[in-house]
Design an enzyme around this catalytic site. Sequence first.
Site, PDB file in Angstrom:
ATOM      1  N   ARG A  77      25.295 -50.588  52.776  1.00  0.00           N
ATOM      2  CA  ARG A  77      24.692 -49.786  51.411  1.00  0.00           C
ATOM      3  C   ARG A  77      23.846 -50.979  50.734  1.00  0.00           C
ATOM      4  NH1 ARG A  77      27.614 -49.056  46.404  1.00  0.00           N
ATOM      5  NH2 ARG A  77      25.553 -47.541  45.177  1.00  0.00           N
ATOM      6  N   HIS A 121      19.696 -48.547  41.484  1.00  0.00           N
ATOM      7  CA  HIS A 121      20.760 -49.398  40.798  1.00  0.00           C
ATOM      8  C   HIS A 121      20.174 -50.416  40.243  1.00  0.00           C
ATOM      9  CE1 HIS A 121      24.823 -51.362  42.751  1.00  0.00           C
ATOM     10  NE2 HIS A 121      24.306 -51.964  41.819  1.00  0.00           N
ATOM     11  N   ASN A 165      23.991 -45.111  40.837  1.00  0.00           N
ATOM     12  CA  ASN A 165      24.713 -46.106  41.250  1.00  0.00           C
ATOM     13  C   ASN A 165      25.697 -46.266  39.600  1.00  0.00           C
ATOM     14  OD1 ASN A 165      26.854 -48.361  42.940  1.00  0.00           O
ATOM     15  ND2 ASN A 165      26.147 -49.417  40.945  1.00  0.00           N
ATOM     16  N   GLU A 166      27.146 -45.624  39.335  1.00  0.00           N
ATOM     17  CA  GLU A 166      27.251 -46.025  38.138  1.00  0.00           C
ATOM     18  C   GLU A 166      27.011 -45.892  37.294  1.00  0.00           C
ATOM     19  OE1 GLU A 166      28.840 -49.955  38.806  1.00  0.00           O
ATOM     20  OE2 GLU A 166      29.715 -50.041  39.697  1.00  0.00           O
ATOM     21  N   ASN A 294      33.496 -46.545  42.924  1.00  0.00           N
ATOM     22  CA  ASN A 294      33.409 -47.870  42.975  1.00  0.00           C
ATOM     23  C   ASN A 294      34.570 -48.023  41.597  1.00  0.00           C
ATOM     24  OD1 ASN A 294      31.143 -47.785  44.372  1.00  0.00           O
ATOM     25  ND2 ASN A 294      29.666 -48.184  42.445  1.00  0.00           N
ATOM     26  N   TYR A 296      37.507 -51.506  40.604  1.00  0.00           N
ATOM     27  CA  TYR A 296      37.187 -52.711  40.785  1.00  0.00           C
ATOM     28  C   TYR A 296      38.889 -52.939  40.105  1.00  0.00           C
ATOM     29  CZ  TYR A 296      32.716 -53.669  41.831  1.00  0.00           C
ATOM     30  OH  TYR A 296      31.934 -54.117  42.155  1.00  0.00           O
ATOM     31  N   GLU A 353      32.172 -49.325  46.097  1.00  0.00           N
ATOM     32  CA  GLU A 353      32.608 -51.118  46.004  1.00  0.00           C
ATOM     33  C   GLU A 353      33.897 -50.846  45.573  1.00  0.00           C
ATOM     34  OE1 GLU A 353      30.521 -52.344  42.236  1.00  0.00           O
ATOM     35  OE2 GLU A 353      28.485 -50.644  43.756  1.00  0.00           O
ATOM     36  N   TRP A 399      32.373 -55.171  47.816  1.00  0.00           N
ATOM     37  CA  TRP A 399      31.164 -55.278  47.210  1.00  0.00           C
ATOM     38  C   TRP A 399      31.673 -56.976  47.533  1.00  0.00           C
ATOM     39  CZ3 TRP A 399      26.433 -53.771  45.666  1.00  0.00           C
ATOM     40  CH2 TRP A 399      26.020 -55.191  44.213  1.00  0.00           C
ATOM     41  N   GLU A 406      25.135 -61.779  39.418  1.00  0.00           N
ATOM     42  CA  GLU A 406      26.231 -60.982  38.663  1.00  0.00           C
ATOM     43  C   GLU A 406      25.868 -60.232  37.119  1.00  0.00           C
ATOM     44  OE1 GLU A 406      28.520 -58.484  39.446  1.00  0.00           O
ATOM     45  OE2 GLU A 406      29.025 -58.108  37.494  1.00  0.00           O
ATOM     46  N   TRP A 407      24.464 -59.624  37.228  1.00  0.00           N
ATOM     47  CA  TRP A 407      24.302 -58.926  36.090  1.00  0.00           C
ATOM     48  C   TRP A 407      23.847 -60.055  35.200  1.00  0.00           C
ATOM     49  CZ3 TRP A 407      20.903 -55.567  37.955  1.00  0.00           C
ATOM     50  CH2 TRP A 407      21.384 -54.709  38.954  1.00  0.00           C
TER      51      TRP A 407
HETATM   52  N1  LIG Z   1      34.933 -50.633  29.153  1.00  0.00           N
HETATM   53  N2  LIG Z   1      34.848 -51.473  27.293  1.00  0.00           N
HETATM   54  N3  LIG Z   1      34.188 -52.753  27.787  1.00  0.00           N
HETATM   55  C1  LIG Z   1      33.998 -53.670  26.748  1.00  0.00           C
HETATM   56  C2  LIG Z   1      32.847 -54.820  26.477  1.00  0.00           C
HETATM   57  O1  LIG Z   1      32.440 -54.716  28.549  1.00  0.00           O
HETATM   58  C3  LIG Z   1      31.426 -56.015  28.510  1.00  0.00           C
HETATM   59  C4  LIG Z   1      31.491 -56.028  30.264  1.00  0.00           C
HETATM   60  O2  LIG Z   1      31.787 -54.306  30.720  1.00  0.00           O
HETATM   61  C5  LIG Z   1      31.638 -54.411  31.555  1.00  0.00           C
HETATM   62  C6  LIG Z   1      32.337 -53.120  32.406  1.00  0.00           C
HETATM   63  C7  LIG Z   1      31.482 -53.052  33.804  1.00  0.00           C
HETATM   64  C8  LIG Z   1      31.200 -54.389  34.413  1.00  0.00           C
HETATM   65  C9  LIG Z   1      31.161 -53.909  36.636  1.00  0.00           C
HETATM   66  C10 LIG Z   1      30.697 -55.023  37.080  1.00  0.00           C
HETATM   67  N4  LIG Z   1      30.993 -53.780  38.108  1.00  0.00           N
HETATM   68  C11 LIG Z   1      30.103 -54.650  39.243  1.00  0.00           C
HETATM   69  C12 LIG Z   1      28.573 -54.218  39.743  1.00  0.00           C
HETATM   70  N5  LIG Z   1      28.849 -52.529  40.452  1.00  0.00           N
HETATM   71  C13 LIG Z   1      28.130 -52.358  40.749  1.00  0.00           C
HETATM   72  C14 LIG Z   1      27.533 -53.797  41.852  1.00  0.00           C
HETATM   73  O3  LIG Z   1      26.240 -53.601  40.890  1.00  0.00           O
HETATM   74  C15 LIG Z   1      28.423 -55.177  40.453  1.00  0.00           C
HETATM   75  O4  LIG Z   1      27.571 -56.348  40.497  1.00  0.00           O
HETATM   76  N6  LIG Z   1      31.379 -53.279  38.180  1.00  0.00           N
HETATM   77  N7  LIG Z   1      31.249 -53.312  36.922  1.00  0.00           N
HETATM   78  C16 LIG Z   1      30.615 -55.391  33.406  1.00  0.00           C
HETATM   79  C17 LIG Z   1      30.961 -55.176  32.102  1.00  0.00           C
END
Ligand SMILES: N=NNCCOCCOc1ccc(-c2cn(C[C@@H]3NC[C@@H](O)[C@H]3O)nn2)cc1
Length: 447
Positions: A77, A121, A165-166, A294, A296, A353, A399, A406-407
């Site tokens: 993927r 994405h 995605n998401e 997805n 986690y 994921e 994943w 990682e963003w």
């Molecule tokens: N809920 N409230 N939060 C309050 C404050 O949150 C601050 C941060 O929140 C989040 C929530 C979710 C994520 C997240 C990351 N991934 C992993 C990626 N999936 C797609 C792929 O690219 C992977 O890298 N999945 N989900 C990150 C940050």
Amino acid sequence: MAYIQFPEDFKWGVATAAYQIEGAVRQGGRGPSIWDTFSHTPGKVLNGDNGDVACDSYHRYEEDIALMKELGVNVYRFSVSWPRIFPEGTGKVNKEGLAFYHRMVDKLLENGIEPMCTLYHWDLPQVLQDKGGWDNRETVEAFVAYSELIFKEFSGKIKSWLTINEPWCVSFLSNFIGAHAPGNQDLALAVNISHHLLLAHGKAVARFRDLDIPGKIGFAPNVTWLEPYSRDQEDVEACRRGMGWMVDWFLDPIFTGTYPAFMVDWFAANQAPLQIKDGDMEWIKQPVDFIGINYYESNVGRHNPQGGMLEVESVDMGYKKTDIGWFINAEGFYNVLTFIADKYGEIPIYITENGICINDGVEDGTVNDQRRIDYLKGHIAAVARSLKSGVNIKGYITWSLLDNFEWAEGYSKRFGIVHVNYRTLERTKKESFFWYQKVIGNSWLEV
Ligand SMILES: N=NNCCOCCOc1ccc(-c2cn(C[C@@H]3NC[C@@H](O)[C@H]3O)nn2)cc1
């Protein structure tokens, strides 16, 4: 030793995404995305990291595919970078971008690996963001035009497609919480964007059908499980809101043609009214062939009037945590999968994921990431348990293949079964790589 055998046709795979691994952001004709802008804005990404080089997979994709071949996966993927195809979001097509993905897809097919393509994405072309981004309905049409081009270009080569995605991360995390690009903090804006994302998804599915493209299409929501801290109605309702926000808000419109009323009301009470135009829901409820899930982490939730917009808070029950601070709870995986099957029926599901942030480094040429093996074992066992309970799961895609960008956490958080040295770009297979290789080879789990 006991074994859990998976179905004969069960698929095993790995996942990545363009901005997180490709690099070469100013090469091959690519235009800027909102993540180029965001990651180069001081204070937005930990340590000032950006995706300029990442894992350099734009140039090293053959090495990555060799790793997949050794691993034995059936499915890879990946995502197409929209600004690598349309540098300005619409208009002139970048032929070099198409050529790159043809080279990559051809190499996958040569190696007997099925490509599963995510169209969006998170790397929206910056030119479209400058015109309002997903808040502007023109972006919906631009996404459909981009999707059509990719459908036609790769018809027959790619037979598994994911639109978005998401969408929770694209709308609420990125435009209400503000942790991801473009970093807005406006609930009404985020609600409007969530609707436009679903509209874009539905219109792209309709175009896919109209063009009679061979294959199957779905989308990939990120889901969670919120277990009520007590049976107090307040705690139960608070958890319902937390799940409603991430799960029902995106699945109900596609499977029922309506948004969950309790969430519509809650957003309206928070000055974020949902604005639907005539015909929108008909587009959104286009039938999909499968959904990508997805997952986690899950949490125990409790009502707290000061618990943010939804008045819900997470209660630390002492579960082990990952190196990104998320709770480890495979039971929640089983709970959300059976919740989705109970509510939305027999729709085929791919786990698109599931993985864990474990930051173990290389020692004497080895990465002994036993905690990742333990997590994957527990969560793949939850998939087996869900299958036994009748959930129509067709495959498991972890994943991620590689440690990657990682963003907002940058390169500080490692999700890969292959370690990446970001200075030398050397790949090192972790112990989890060899463990997953055995699971795939036997299509069974030793328990
Ligand atoms: N809920 N409230 N939060 C309050 C404050 O949150 C601050 C941060 O929140 C989040 C929530 C979710 C994520 C997240 C990351 N991934 C992993 C990626 N999936 C797609 C792929 O690219 C992977 O890298 N999945 N989900 C990150 C940050």
